[in-house]
Design an enzyme around this catalytic site. Structure first.
Site, PDB file in Angstrom:
ATOM      1  N   ASP A  52       0.839  -1.206   0.000  1.00 36.72           N
ATOM      2  CA  ASP A  52       0.000   0.000   0.000  1.00 36.72           C
ATOM      3  C   ASP A  52       0.873   1.255   0.000  1.00 36.72           C
ATOM      4  OD1 ASP A  52       0.876  -0.093   2.619  1.00 36.72           O
ATOM      5  OD2 ASP A  52      -1.108   0.136   3.529  1.00 36.72           O
ATOM      6  N   SER A  53       2.199   1.066   0.100  1.00 29.60           N
ATOM      7  CA  SER A  53       3.122   2.196  -0.073  1.00 29.60           C
ATOM      8  C   SER A  53       2.995   2.776  -1.480  1.00 29.60           C
ATOM      9  CB  SER A  53       4.565   1.764   0.194  1.00 29.60           C
ATOM     10  OG  SER A  53       4.897   0.622  -0.574  1.00 29.60           O
ATOM     11  N   ASP A  91      -0.837  -6.362  -0.305  1.00 31.40           N
ATOM     12  CA  ASP A  91      -1.051  -5.672   0.964  1.00 31.40           C
ATOM     13  C   ASP A  91      -2.539  -5.392   1.156  1.00 31.40           C
ATOM     14  OD1 ASP A  91       0.251  -4.762   3.172  1.00 31.40           O
ATOM     15  OD2 ASP A  91       1.114  -2.982   2.212  1.00 31.40           O
ATOM     16  N   LYS A 120      -0.718  -9.462   3.167  1.00 31.44           N
ATOM     17  CA  LYS A 120      -0.054  -8.917   4.355  1.00 31.44           C
ATOM     18  C   LYS A 120      -1.026  -7.949   5.017  1.00 31.44           C
ATOM     19  CE  LYS A 120       3.130  -5.531   4.168  1.00 31.44           C
ATOM     20  NZ  LYS A 120       2.406  -4.511   4.975  1.00 31.44           N
ATOM     21  N   GLU A 122      -1.500  -5.258   8.631  1.00 29.80           N
ATOM     22  CA  GLU A 122      -0.865  -4.598   9.777  1.00 29.80           C
ATOM     23  C   GLU A 122      -1.649  -4.870  11.051  1.00 29.80           C
ATOM     24  OE1 GLU A 122      -0.284  -0.420   9.018  1.00 29.80           O
ATOM     25  OE2 GLU A 122       0.695  -0.786   7.086  1.00 29.80           O
ATOM     26  N   GLU A 189       8.770  -3.646  11.367  1.00 31.57           N
ATOM     27  CA  GLU A 189       9.169  -2.343  10.805  1.00 31.57           C
ATOM     28  C   GLU A 189       9.458  -1.331  11.910  1.00 31.57           C
ATOM     29  OE1 GLU A 189       6.650  -0.800   7.704  1.00 31.57           O
ATOM     30  OE2 GLU A 189       7.675   1.144   7.699  1.00 31.57           O
TER      31      GLU A 189
END
Ligand code: KIV
Length: 289
Positions: A52-53, A91, A120, A122, A189
């Site tokens: 999502d970056s 993501d 992935k 968070e 991270e």
């Protein structure tokens, strides 16, 4: 004649990553958001993340919060077209795995139907219900702990996490909670190197660090940071090329050549057959009516 000189490359799968953790072989992951970056990355890294970056790296947002499932789907589809060997992880963007298990499964399942092999997401214990629902639906999950960019407003900025005793212990608990729930790997991270190393040695699944020191099972960096396309980079990133300057220099030289008539030459042009050339030189424009 057989032109194939390279031995076949092993397809990276989740069991392969697990074996590499046991063998102590380091795992390398980078991001790709389109077909060309996936083509560059695929032969050299182990895991490609459609992160999502993409929101801040390519789409001009300040952070990852505006990124939607549709955006990840579009970028994932482009990456799928050229990725061959690396494990492909999509993501889960903000709000795509927060509401309820059914919606979480539908969003993640859509990524797998488009060619991702894992997702992935968070968060730790707070997201465990969603992680379990995904794992129960045969959707492999990579966890992500520490400086989780989707929590930027809660953290009050992009700040190193786990520096206080309670936060460090909480992170270790979360890591084990995610492993218990069935995650096949964890991204760590923006946390102190000692904490990441302690998590890594205490877990059986691999950890992939980003700003988490050398003691992880592997490392991830954003593609555009590694090749120097981003103009400002976090302290933990290292650029191995001056991508921005090199590309802008190439573009400037082409612009100069266009402006002074040095581009294109006959090498970059197509020619008419001679008889057609005669026809167009004797042609006269029609008289305006
Ligand atoms: O979106 C992303 O690029 C990421 C990595 C930096 C881990 O989450």
């Amino acid at each position: 004649m057989n032109h194939i000189s390279e031995p076949p490359v092993e397809r990276v799968t989740i069991p392969v990553l697990q074996r590499w953790k046991e063998e102590g072989r380091r795992i390398v992951m980078t991001t790709a958001y389109d077909a060309i970056t996936a083509r560059i990355a695929d032969p050299v890294v182990d895991i490609i993340l459609v992160g999502d970056s993409v929101g801040n790296v390519c789409l001009g947002f300040d952070n990852t919060l505006p990124v939607s499932v549709t955006m990840i789907n579009d970028h994932l589809e482009a990456v799928v077209r050229t990725r061959r060997n690396a494990l492909l992880v999509a993501d889960m963007p903000f709000l795509s795995f927060h509401l309820n298990p059914a919606e979480t499964i539908r969003n993640a399942g859509g990524f797998l139907q488009r060619g991702a092999e894992a997702v992935k997401l968070e968060g730790g214990a707070k997201r465990i219900e969603m992680v379990r629902a995904l794992v129960d639906s045969e959707i492999p999950v990579m966890g992500h702990l520490g400086l989780t960019p989707q929590s930027v407003n809660v953290m009050g900025g992009f700040k190193v996490q786990g520096r206080k005793a309670d936060a460090a212990l909480h992170l270790l608990d979360d890591a084990h909670c995610l492993q218990e729930a069935g995650c096949f790997a964890l991204v760590l991270e923006g946390i102190p190197a000692e904490l990441a190393a302690r998590a890594t040695e205490s877990l059986t699944i691999p950890t992939i660090g980003i700003g988490a020191g050398v003691g992880c099972s592997g490392q991830v960096l954003v593609f555009h940071d590694v090749v120097g396309l981003t103009q400002s980079r976090p302290k933990f990133a290292r650029a191995y090329a001056e991508g921005f300057r090199t590309l802008q220099d190439a573009l400037s030289r082409w612009v100069q050549d266009v402006r002074n008539g040095a581009f294109p030459t006959s090498q970059e042009s197509f020619r008419l057959p001679d008889d057609l050339f005669d026809a167009i030189t004797t042609w006269a424009p029609p008289n305006p009516t």
